[in-house]
Scaffold this motif. Structure first.
Motif, PDB file in Angstrom:
ATOM      1  N   SER A  38       0.864  -1.175   0.000  1.00 18.50           N
ATOM      2  CA  SER A  38       0.000   0.000   0.000  1.00 18.50           C
ATOM      3  C   SER A  38       0.898   1.222   0.000  1.00 18.50           C
ATOM      4  O   SER A  38       2.114   1.102  -0.025  1.00 18.50           O
ATOM      5  CB  SER A  38      -0.938  -0.012   1.216  1.00 18.50           C
ATOM      6  OG  SER A  38      -0.196  -0.018   2.417  1.00 18.50           O
ATOM      7  N   GLY A  62      -0.667  -3.909  -3.934  1.00 17.93           N
ATOM      8  CA  GLY A  62      -1.561  -2.813  -3.565  1.00 17.93           C
ATOM      9  C   GLY A  62      -0.816  -1.507  -3.733  1.00 17.93           C
ATOM     10  O   GLY A  62       0.337  -1.476  -4.171  1.00 17.93           O
ATOM     11  N   GLY A  63      -1.470  -0.425  -3.393  1.00 23.06           N
ATOM     12  CA  GLY A  63      -0.822   0.874  -3.505  1.00 23.06           C
ATOM     13  C   GLY A  63      -0.676   1.330  -4.940  1.00 23.06           C
ATOM     14  O   GLY A  63      -1.308   0.801  -5.848  1.00 23.06           O
ATOM     15  N   GLY A  90      -3.214  -3.256  -6.886  1.00 20.95           N
ATOM     16  CA  GLY A  90      -2.664  -1.917  -6.909  1.00 20.95           C
ATOM     17  C   GLY A  90      -2.734  -1.293  -8.290  1.00 20.95           C
ATOM     18  O   GLY A  90      -3.400  -1.795  -9.190  1.00 20.95           O
TER      19      GLY A  90
END
Length: 170
Positions: A38, A62-63, A90
């Motif tokens: 993230s 993610g992120g 992500g």
């Protein structure tokens, strides 16, 4: 100069940002491992630059990893000369808002510069993977499936310019 020059293990997790206004946000060298769970990795030219050995790895689950310059001609969210790039979630993006674009301007979400680099995109729809690959300006896209459930008509969601090969039809 990169914000982070990694030769070990770097994990981006949380709401933080790794940012470079010069060149690389993260330069992954040697047998380094970078994981983005993230948060944001952002740079003007290279979000993550993966190089040096075939054992280096970048995993995005993610992120956001992005290249954001409006003035730099060539930008890559992820650039790999060697190693393994895995995207299972992500966002990976390079903006296309260059104020001056020439015939030699390159804008890539993910760019693999040699056959020593590999890419695996999982966890999403094939349509999303194809859209990501098309942003890299490839000439032709080929996808292969072990099985296809014909009555679901998933193939109808894939554009005609993509070659599809299926081993087993159900």
């Amino acid at each position: 100069t990169p914000t982070i020059k990694n030769t070990g293990t770097v994990t981006i997790d949380g709401s933080g940002t790794v940012k470079s206004t010069n060149y690389y946000a993260i330069e992954n060298t040697s047998s380094g491992k970078v994981t983005v769970k993230s948060g944001t990795v952002t740079a003007t030219t290279y979000g993550i630059y993966n190089t040096s050995t075939s054992t280096s790895a970048v995993t995005i689950s993610g992120g956001t990893v992005q290249a954001t310059s409006n003035t730099v001609k060539n930008k890559y969210a992820i650039y790999a000369t060697k190693g393994k790039i895995t995207v299972s979630g992500g966002t990976v993006q390079a903006n296309n808002t260059a104020t001056s674009v020439s015939q030699y301007t390159y804008i890539y979400g993910i760019y693999l510069s040699s056959s020593s680099a590999s890419l695996s995109i999982t966890g999403g729809t094939i349509k999303a993977a194809i859209e990501l690959i098309k942003k890299s300006n490839v000439k032709k896209i080929y996808v292969s499936f072990i099985g296809e459930i014909d009555f679901l008509k998933g193939r109808d969601k894939i554009e005609n310019d993509v070659d599809v090969d299926v081993l087993i039809h159900f």
